[in-house]
Design a protein around this motif. Structure first.
Motif, short mmCIF file in Angstrom:
data_model
loop_
_atom_site.label_atom_id
_atom_site.label_comp_id
_atom_site.label_asym_id
_atom_site.label_seq_id
_atom_site.Cartn_x
_atom_site.Cartn_y
_atom_site.Cartn_z
N GLU A 511 0.85 -1.19 0.00
CA GLU A 511 0.00 0.00 0.00
C GLU A 511 0.88 1.24 0.00
OE1 GLU A 511 -2.32 2.28 -0.71
OE2 GLU A 511 -3.68 0.73 0.04
N MET A 512 0.80 2.04 -1.09
CA MET A 512 1.67 3.21 -1.22
C MET A 512 0.93 4.53 -1.00
SD MET A 512 4.16 1.89 -4.30
CE MET A 512 3.05 0.66 -4.98
N LYS A 513 -0.29 4.44 -0.50
CA LYS A 513 -1.05 5.66 -0.22
C LYS A 513 -0.32 6.52 0.82
CE LYS A 513 -5.32 7.17 1.92
NZ LYS A 513 -6.03 6.90 3.17
N ASN A 514 -0.27 7.83 0.56
CA ASN A 514 0.33 8.81 1.47
C ASN A 514 1.82 8.58 1.72
OD1 ASN A 514 -2.17 10.00 1.71
ND2 ASN A 514 -2.67 8.98 3.64
N ARG A 515 2.49 7.94 0.78
CA ARG A 515 3.93 7.75 0.88
C ARG A 515 4.63 8.63 -0.15
NH1 ARG A 515 5.58 5.23 5.58
NH2 ARG A 515 4.44 3.28 5.92
N SER A 516 5.67 9.35 0.30
CA SER A 516 6.49 10.12 -0.64
C SER A 516 7.37 9.14 -1.42
CB SER A 516 7.37 11.12 0.10
OG SER A 516 8.36 10.43 0.85
N TYR A 517 7.96 9.63 -2.52
CA TYR A 517 8.84 8.75 -3.29
C TYR A 517 10.07 8.35 -2.48
CZ TYR A 517 6.04 9.58 -7.46
OH TYR A 517 5.01 9.61 -8.36
N ARG A 518 10.53 9.21 -1.57
CA ARG A 518 11.65 8.85 -0.69
C ARG A 518 11.25 7.68 0.21
NH1 ARG A 518 13.04 9.69 4.55
NH2 ARG A 518 11.05 10.74 4.84
N GLU A 519 10.06 7.77 0.80
CA GLU A 519 9.60 6.70 1.70
C GLU A 519 9.41 5.39 0.94
OE1 GLU A 519 6.98 9.00 5.06
OE2 GLU A 519 6.20 8.99 3.01
N ILE A 520 8.89 5.48 -0.29
CA ILE A 520 8.70 4.27 -1.11
C ILE A 520 10.04 3.62 -1.39
CG2 ILE A 520 7.99 3.46 -3.40
CD1 ILE A 520 5.72 5.57 -3.26
N ASP A 521 11.04 4.43 -1.76
CA ASP A 521 12.39 3.90 -2.00
C ASP A 521 12.92 3.18 -0.77
OD1 ASP A 521 12.69 4.67 -4.61
OD2 ASP A 521 13.91 6.43 -4.21
N ILE A 522 12.79 3.82 0.39
CA ILE A 522 13.34 3.27 1.63
C ILE A 522 12.63 1.96 2.01
CG2 ILE A 522 13.48 3.67 4.12
CD1 ILE A 522 14.14 6.61 3.45
N LEU A 523 11.30 1.92 1.89
CA LEU A 523 10.56 0.72 2.26
C LEU A 523 10.92 -0.46 1.35
CD1 LEU A 523 7.12 2.35 3.07
CD2 LEU A 523 8.57 1.09 4.67
N PHE A 524 11.12 -0.17 0.07
CA PHE A 524 11.57 -1.25 -0.83
C PHE A 524 12.98 -1.70 -0.47
CE2 PHE A 524 8.19 -0.07 -3.99
CZ PHE A 524 7.66 -1.35 -4.15
N ASN A 525 13.86 -0.74 -0.16
CA ASN A 525 15.24 -1.08 0.18
C ASN A 525 15.33 -1.88 1.49
OD1 ASN A 525 16.31 0.14 -2.10
ND2 ASN A 525 16.62 2.12 -1.09
N ARG A 526 14.40 -1.61 2.40
CA ARG A 526 14.37 -2.36 3.67
C ARG A 526 13.71 -3.74 3.51
NH1 ARG A 526 12.24 2.23 8.02
NH2 ARG A 526 14.10 3.58 7.94
N LYS A 527 13.13 -3.98 2.34
CA LYS A 527 12.46 -5.26 2.04
C LYS A 527 11.33 -5.55 3.03
CE LYS A 527 16.61 -7.12 -0.14
NZ LYS A 527 17.63 -8.19 -0.19
N VAL A 528 10.55 -4.50 3.32
CA VAL A 528 9.40 -4.64 4.21
C VAL A 528 8.32 -5.46 3.50
CG1 VAL A 528 7.57 -3.39 5.44
CG2 VAL A 528 9.91 -2.46 5.34
N SER A 529 7.72 -6.39 4.22
CA SER A 529 6.65 -7.22 3.66
C SER A 529 5.50 -6.33 3.15
CB SER A 529 6.12 -8.18 4.72
OG SER A 529 4.93 -8.80 4.30
N ALA A 530 4.91 -6.71 2.03
CA ALA A 530 3.86 -5.90 1.40
C ALA A 530 2.72 -5.60 2.36
CB ALA A 530 3.33 -6.60 0.15
N ARG A 531 2.35 -6.57 3.19
CA ARG A 531 1.20 -6.39 4.09
C ARG A 531 1.54 -5.53 5.31
NH1 ARG A 531 -0.07 -12.46 4.94
NH2 ARG A 531 2.09 -12.60 4.22
N LYS A 532 2.85 -5.23 5.52
CA LYS A 532 3.25 -4.46 6.70
C LYS A 532 3.59 -3.00 6.37
CE LYS A 532 4.96 -8.41 9.35
NZ LYS A 532 6.12 -9.04 10.02
#
Length: 544
Positions: A511-532
């Protein structure tokens, strides 16, 4: 004279005292380091301020701050009308009496004229074959010359290729003309979601990218209206005039896009920071924005993704970018596997469900009009409930309806069964544009890394065409009375593939709602589970 002597003696003293000289150089380097650190600190502070401002904006406040961004997203999205128009035009031609009489064969079963299955399928995949080539061209072309000039190039090429389609007198020439027209479609469909997602603030990314689905519906409305008007014409004007009407679009759109701003994100990637600030100013109200802060926010993300190499297709399949590419490709693939082909072949589907010609064209027009309305409703749903939620619930409902369609077609042939299949076909086509279809465009626009965005949207759309082409052959085979003749029973097939897409999305779509592109990059780099993703906090100071 004494001053000269003093200067010389000082120079000589410096030369004769290397310790003092080294100390002086060290002080200069230290001062330069302090200056660089101060600038870096100020640049990050500006970036943080701009990102916080976007987070704190509501939807209406964002619209007031960026009124022209919405307009230019509207203009770029309208390029999709041309692909939509032609896709639905060919879909309607195979059910158009004048076209069938000119290019059809006799059906040995009942003596009626039909377009041969192989040509029916070939015509409907020809444009996609061209677009498949076009999307591979679009990524490198856009990375080099920008969204504006790449799109203008495509529009001018389309003007020329329409001539081939208009004067075609055989099915092979029509096939070739559609391949040529598909080349610029690939540029439009690769560039539009990326450009729209880059020029608007965070709160407007959903409606800006979902306009693509609205213009897809508008294209089908225009086709439905035109073919409905000319449906009873016995001569070639029934299909020549709808072909000629394609010239309405490219030149006016090219002029508008020439006058529009380039994506500031693309300009920042190229190091053209002053032009990027000017572009931000053109997209929003200068009185409500600090353009330098906004550019600093973009620089922060671009620096986060920085690489020594030029963006290339091989990067899309390495590290976390491989996961991001898989999401974009998966969402594109699912558009063909969850009811989209029934929507694209609505008139022909209605005819094979047992509905009369005039009613079939009328239902096709009604379907397109309802799709446009439901896309606008989806703006509200996706903005407030999120991309993942709307995508999953919409896909689940569509899968259920597809199975029900198969059941309705299995109870035997009757007037009630035909009407039930037609009604369900209409509902599936419309509900597809309320949930999974418009949510897909938002996901596609947000998922990829900024530096790889033109390439990712291009490769994603390529996967769409790669799956769509065999699916079109399959759909034509299932519906054609001289082949599978399944009618509404095709709902079982698409219901099965839709269920597979739904399960995959549940586990892998974040879920990428209300996420900046910086936050999206970081969450992908941290390999956070999609549901979390919704529960994971990213600090405003984090740079990873």
């Amino acid at each position: 004279m004494s001053e000269v002597v003093d200067e010389k003696s000082m120079a000589g003293g410096a030369q004769s005292d290397p310790i003092h000289a080294e100390k002086a150089l060290s002080e200069i380097d230290h001062a330069a380091d302090l200056d660089r650190n101060a600038k870096a600190s100020q640049y990050k502070a500006d970036a943080i301020e701009a990102e916080n401002n976007e987070h704190n904006m509501g939807v209406f406040e964002a619209m007031k701050a960026y009124p022209m961004a919405s307009f230019w997203a509207f203009v770029m999205s309208s390029c999709i009308i041309m692909e939509s128009y032609d896709v639905f035009l060919i879909g309607n031609f195979v059910a158009l009496p004048a076209f069938i009489n000119e290019f059809g064969i006799v059906n040995p079963a009942d003596g009626t004229m039909v377009i041969a299955t192989k040509w029916q399928s070939a015509l409907q995949v020809s444009g996609q074959l061209g677009a498949l080539i076009g999307v591979f061209v679009a990524g490198p072309l856009t990375s080099r010359i920008g969204y504006r000039w790449a799109t203008i190039t495509g529009l001018m090429l389309l003007n020329a290729f329409i001539f081939v389609f208009y004067f075609a007198s055989t099915l092979p020439v029509i096939f070739a003309a559609q391949i040529l027209e598909g080349l610029p479609w690939g540029i439009f469909i690769a560039n539009a979601p990326a450009y729209c997602s880059e020029i608007v603030p965070m709160r407007l990314r959903a409606p800006a990218t979902q306009m693509l689905q609205m213009f897809w519906a508008i294209g089908s409305i225009i086709v439905g209206a035109v073919t409905y008007v000319y449906n009873d014409n016995p001569d070639a004007s029934a299909y020549r005039i709808p072909i000629a009407l394609q010239w309405m679009f490219p030149t006016p759109l090219a002029i508008l896009i020439f006058c529009g701003p380039e994506s500031p994100w693309w300009l920042v990637r190229k190091g053209r920071l002053e032009q990027a600030a000017h572009a931000v100013g053109r997209l929003g109200r200068r009185s409500r924005l600090n353009c330098q802060e906004t550019v600093a926010m973009m620089r922060r993300v671009v620096d986060l993704e920085k690489s020594e190499k030029e963006p290339g297709f091989t990067e899309l399949f390495k590290g976390t970018d491989a996961y991001r590419t898989a999401i974009v490709c998966g969402v594109y693939l699912a558009q063909n596997l969850t009811g989209n082909l029934i929507a694209n072949q609505a008139v022909y589907f209605f005819r094979q469900a047992g509905v009369g010609t005039n009613l079939a064209f009328a239902l096709g027009l009604i379907t397109s009009a309802l799709q446009m309305i439901f896309v606008m409703l989806s703006w509200i749903l996706t903005t407030h409930f999120g991309r993942r939620s709307i995508y999953l619930w919409g896909s689940a409902f569509n899968t259920l309806l597809l199975v029900v369609l198969g059941i309705a077609a299995s109870v035997g042939k009757s007037n009630a069964s035909s009407l039930a299949q037609a009604a369900l076909g209409l509902i599936i086509s419309v509900m597809f544009t309320l949930g999974p279809a418009p949510a897909s465009w938002v996901i596609i626009g947000e998922t990829s890394a900024i530096r790889l965005r033109p390439l990712t949207t291009g490769i994603g759309r390529a996967s769409y065409y790669i799956v769509e082409i065999p699916c079109i052959f399959l759909a034509s085979y299932m519906l054609n009375p001289t082949s599978g003749n399944l009618g509404g029973k095709c709902g079982y097939v698409w219901g099965g593939t839709g269920l597979l897409c739904l399960i995959t999305a549940y586990f892998y779509l974040p879920e990428m709602k209300n996420r900046s592109y910086r936050e999206i990059d970081i969450l992908f780099n941290r390999k956070v589970s999609a549901r979390k993703w919704p529960e994971t906090v990213v600090d405003i100071n984090d740079d990873e």
